[in-house]
Design a protein around this motif. Sequence first.
Motif, PDB file in Angstrom:
ATOM      1  N   ILE A  82      41.770  48.615  46.608  1.00 29.94           N
ATOM      2  CA  ILE A  82      43.156  48.132  46.715  1.00 29.94           C
ATOM      3  C   ILE A  82      43.573  48.058  48.179  1.00 29.94           C
ATOM      4  CG2 ILE A  82      45.560  48.772  46.243  1.00 29.94           C
ATOM      5  CD1 ILE A  82      44.541  49.848  43.515  1.00 29.94           C
ATOM      6  N   GLU A  83      43.164  49.057  48.957  1.00 28.97           N
ATOM      7  CA  GLU A  83      43.494  49.039  50.384  1.00 28.97           C
ATOM      8  C   GLU A  83      42.772  47.897  51.102  1.00 28.97           C
ATOM      9  OE1 GLU A  83      45.883  50.826  51.858  1.00 28.97           O
ATOM     10  OE2 GLU A  83      46.286  51.544  49.817  1.00 28.97           O
ATOM     11  N   VAL A  84      41.541  47.624  50.718  1.00 31.57           N
ATOM     12  CA  VAL A  84      40.796  46.517  51.323  1.00 31.57           C
ATOM     13  C   VAL A  84      41.485  45.193  51.008  1.00 31.57           C
ATOM     14  CG1 VAL A  84      38.618  45.225  51.219  1.00 31.57           C
ATOM     15  CG2 VAL A  84      38.585  47.710  51.375  1.00 31.57           C
ATOM     16  N   LEU A  85      42.027  45.073  49.800  1.00 31.32           N
ATOM     17  CA  LEU A  85      42.697  43.836  49.412  1.00 31.32           C
ATOM     18  C   LEU A  85      43.934  43.561  50.265  1.00 31.32           C
ATOM     19  CD1 LEU A  85      42.457  43.976  45.518  1.00 31.32           C
ATOM     20  CD2 LEU A  85      41.161  42.545  47.086  1.00 31.32           C
ATOM     21  N   LYS A  86      44.475  44.586  50.844  1.00 30.65           N
ATOM     22  CA  LYS A  86      45.667  44.414  51.685  1.00 30.65           C
ATOM     23  C   LYS A  86      45.316  43.955  53.101  1.00 30.65           C
ATOM     24  CE  LYS A  86      48.186  47.973  49.185  1.00 30.65           C
ATOM     25  NZ  LYS A  86      48.753  49.322  49.251  1.00 30.65           N
ATOM     26  N   THR A  87      44.032  43.878  53.414  1.00 35.04           N
ATOM     27  CA  THR A  87      43.610  43.523  54.773  1.00 35.04           C
ATOM     28  C   THR A  87      43.306  42.048  54.895  1.00 35.04           C
ATOM     29  OG1 THR A  87      41.280  43.946  54.298  1.00 35.04           O
ATOM     30  CG2 THR A  87      42.598  45.828  55.058  1.00 35.04           C
ATOM     31  N   GLU A  88      42.673  41.703  55.968  1.00 35.41           N
ATOM     32  CA  GLU A  88      42.336  40.318  56.282  1.00 35.41           C
ATOM     33  C   GLU A  88      41.437  39.650  55.260  1.00 35.41           C
ATOM     34  OE1 GLU A  88      43.555  38.549  58.854  1.00 35.41           O
ATOM     35  OE2 GLU A  88      44.788  40.282  59.309  1.00 35.41           O
ATOM     36  N   LEU A  89      40.636  40.424  54.539  1.00 39.40           N
ATOM     37  CA  LEU A  89      39.726  39.817  53.565  1.00 39.40           C
ATOM     38  C   LEU A  89      40.492  39.039  52.520  1.00 39.40           C
ATOM     39  CD1 LEU A  89      37.184  42.723  53.020  1.00 39.40           C
ATOM     40  CD2 LEU A  89      36.849  40.614  54.313  1.00 39.40           C
ATOM     41  N   ASN A 115      40.628  34.848  51.845  1.00 42.45           N
ATOM     42  CA  ASN A 115      40.210  34.386  50.525  1.00 42.45           C
ATOM     43  C   ASN A 115      41.269  33.498  49.864  1.00 42.45           C
ATOM     44  OD1 ASN A 115      38.167  34.378  48.564  1.00 42.45           O
ATOM     45  ND2 ASN A 115      39.290  35.831  47.317  1.00 42.45           N
ATOM     46  N   GLU A 116      42.505  33.479  50.394  1.00 44.30           N
ATOM     47  CA  GLU A 116      43.576  32.709  49.774  1.00 44.30           C
ATOM     48  C   GLU A 116      43.369  31.203  49.898  1.00 44.30           C
ATOM     49  OE1 GLU A 116      47.206  34.073  51.451  1.00 44.30           O
ATOM     50  OE2 GLU A 116      47.311  35.823  50.158  1.00 44.30           O
ATOM     51  N   SER A 117      42.552  30.767  50.808  1.00 41.23           N
ATOM     52  CA  SER A 117      42.326  29.326  50.977  1.00 41.23           C
ATOM     53  C   SER A 117      41.492  28.738  49.852  1.00 41.23           C
ATOM     54  CB  SER A 117      41.651  29.074  52.325  1.00 41.23           C
ATOM     55  OG  SER A 117      40.383  29.697  52.334  1.00 41.23           O
ATOM     56  N   GLU A 175      40.171  37.779  38.591  1.00 37.31           N
ATOM     57  CA  GLU A 175      38.993  38.633  38.468  1.00 37.31           C
ATOM     58  C   GLU A 175      37.779  38.000  39.146  1.00 37.31           C
ATOM     59  OE1 GLU A 175      40.817  37.548  35.919  1.00 37.31           O
ATOM     60  OE2 GLU A 175      41.888  39.341  35.278  1.00 37.31           O
ATOM     61  N   VAL A 176      37.641  36.684  39.018  1.00 37.85           N
ATOM     62  CA  VAL A 176      36.538  35.970  39.650  1.00 37.85           C
ATOM     63  C   VAL A 176      36.709  36.005  41.165  1.00 37.85           C
ATOM     64  CG1 VAL A 176      35.404  33.725  39.888  1.00 37.85           C
ATOM     65  CG2 VAL A 176      36.161  34.505  37.645  1.00 37.85           C
ATOM     66  N   GLN A 177      37.936  35.839  41.636  1.00 40.27           N
ATOM     67  CA  GLN A 177      38.197  35.906  43.073  1.00 40.27           C
ATOM     68  C   GLN A 177      37.861  37.289  43.626  1.00 40.27           C
ATOM     69  OE1 GLN A 177      42.256  34.738  43.723  1.00 40.27           O
ATOM     70  NE2 GLN A 177      41.854  32.584  43.327  1.00 40.27           N
ATOM     71  N   LEU A 178      38.201  38.332  42.876  1.00 40.26           N
ATOM     72  CA  LEU A 178      37.890  39.693  43.321  1.00 40.26           C
ATOM     73  C   LEU A 178      36.379  39.915  43.372  1.00 40.26           C
ATOM     74  CD1 LEU A 178      40.580  41.745  41.369  1.00 40.26           C
ATOM     75  CD2 LEU A 178      40.597  41.114  43.789  1.00 40.26           C
ATOM     76  N   TYR A 179      35.675  39.429  42.352  1.00 41.69           N
ATOM     77  CA  TYR A 179      34.221  39.579  42.329  1.00 41.69           C
ATOM     78  C   TYR A 179      33.589  38.812  43.486  1.00 41.69           C
ATOM     79  CZ  TYR A 179      29.506  40.040  40.516  1.00 41.69           C
ATOM     80  OH  TYR A 179      28.181  40.355  40.381  1.00 41.69           O
ATOM     81  N   ARG A 180      34.075  37.597  43.747  1.00 42.14           N
ATOM     82  CA  ARG A 180      33.562  36.807  44.873  1.00 42.14           C
ATOM     83  C   ARG A 180      33.851  37.503  46.198  1.00 42.14           C
ATOM     84  NH1 ARG A 180      32.185  31.187  44.067  1.00 42.14           N
ATOM     85  NH2 ARG A 180      32.651  30.617  41.941  1.00 42.14           N
ATOM     86  N   LEU A 181      35.016  38.118  46.299  1.00 41.40           N
ATOM     87  CA  LEU A 181      35.372  38.829  47.519  1.00 41.40           C
ATOM     88  C   LEU A 181      34.352  39.925  47.811  1.00 41.40           C
ATOM     89  CD1 LEU A 181      37.553  39.443  49.734  1.00 41.40           C
ATOM     90  CD2 LEU A 181      38.492  41.067  48.108  1.00 41.40           C
ATOM     91  N   ILE A 182      33.957  40.647  46.789  1.00 39.35           N
ATOM     92  CA  ILE A 182      32.972  41.723  46.966  1.00 39.35           C
ATOM     93  C   ILE A 182      31.613  41.147  47.345  1.00 39.35           C
ATOM     94  CG2 ILE A 182      31.669  43.503  45.743  1.00 39.35           C
ATOM     95  CD1 ILE A 182      34.206  44.181  44.226  1.00 39.35           C
ATOM     96  N   THR A 183      31.161  40.132  46.623  1.00 36.53           N
ATOM     97  CA  THR A 183      29.815  39.611  46.863  1.00 36.53           C
ATOM     98  C   THR A 183      29.703  38.810  48.155  1.00 36.53           C
ATOM     99  OG1 THR A 183      30.276  37.702  45.453  1.00 36.53           O
ATOM    100  CG2 THR A 183      29.187  39.591  44.424  1.00 36.53           C
ATOM    101  N   GLU A 184      30.687  37.987  48.470  1.00 35.18           N
ATOM    102  CA  GLU A 184      30.611  37.152  49.667  1.00 35.18           C
ATOM    103  C   GLU A 184      30.750  37.949  50.953  1.00 35.18           C
ATOM    104  OE1 GLU A 184      33.502  34.067  49.169  1.00 35.18           O
ATOM    105  OE2 GLU A 184      32.289  33.008  47.680  1.00 35.18           O
ATOM    106  N   ASN A 185      31.388  39.107  50.879  1.00 37.38           N
ATOM    107  CA  ASN A 185      31.551  39.949  52.065  1.00 37.38           C
ATOM    108  C   ASN A 185      30.581  41.133  52.076  1.00 37.38           C
ATOM    109  OD1 ASN A 185      33.935  38.722  53.522  1.00 37.38           O
ATOM    110  ND2 ASN A 185      34.756  38.948  51.450  1.00 37.38           N
ATOM    111  N   SER A 186      29.592  41.081  51.190  1.00 35.58           N
ATOM    112  CA  SER A 186      28.549  42.122  51.103  1.00 35.58           C
ATOM    113  C   SER A 186      29.141  43.525  50.976  1.00 35.58           C
ATOM    114  CB  SER A 186      27.625  42.052  52.317  1.00 35.58           C
ATOM    115  OG  SER A 186      27.025  40.787  52.398  1.00 35.58           O
ATOM    116  N   LEU A 187      30.086  43.670  50.058  1.00 33.66           N
ATOM    117  CA  LEU A 187      30.718  44.965  49.836  1.00 33.66           C
ATOM    118  C   LEU A 187      30.180  45.683  48.601  1.00 33.66           C
ATOM    119  CD1 LEU A 187      34.413  43.930  50.586  1.00 33.66           C
ATOM    120  CD2 LEU A 187      32.839  45.168  52.085  1.00 33.66           C
TER     121      LEU A 187
END
Length: 127
Positions: free
Chosen positions: A32-39, A43-45, A53-65
């Motif tokens: 939740i704290e990571v979501l409040k940052t620049e990532l 990702n909003e574009s 849920e798909v956006q959150l999963y992509r956020l994790i995978t595309e940023n190697s988290l």
Amino acid sequence: MPEEVSRKSSNLVKSYPADLEESLVEGLLNFIEVLKTELLISNESKSKQELVEVQLYRLITENSLECCFPNVETALYIYSSLMVTNCIGERSFSKLKRIKNELRTTMSQNRLNNLTTMSIEHELLVR
């Protein structure tokens, strides 16, 4: 909010003990704290038609988290597969009902089962 996240994630861990660990609570709070940052801002574009849920999963995978949030990734993966599993089951019963009503009197159980399988998986047969 942290109490609600803690309670609901504990229930999720109890439902999937082989897949998720108790550390899911801390992982979600950190995520939740990571979501409040620049990532999140970068990702909003992306397409607004994509599920959150798909956006959150992509956020994790595309940023190697994945290594930082393994339980969060697993929980999102489980969540995304639940809907598909549910739809496949409903579609099977719907097809079976239609086939059985139309052809019930003219075939054996074995032939009915085979026809139902072919009807459900018709995409594989067309290829």
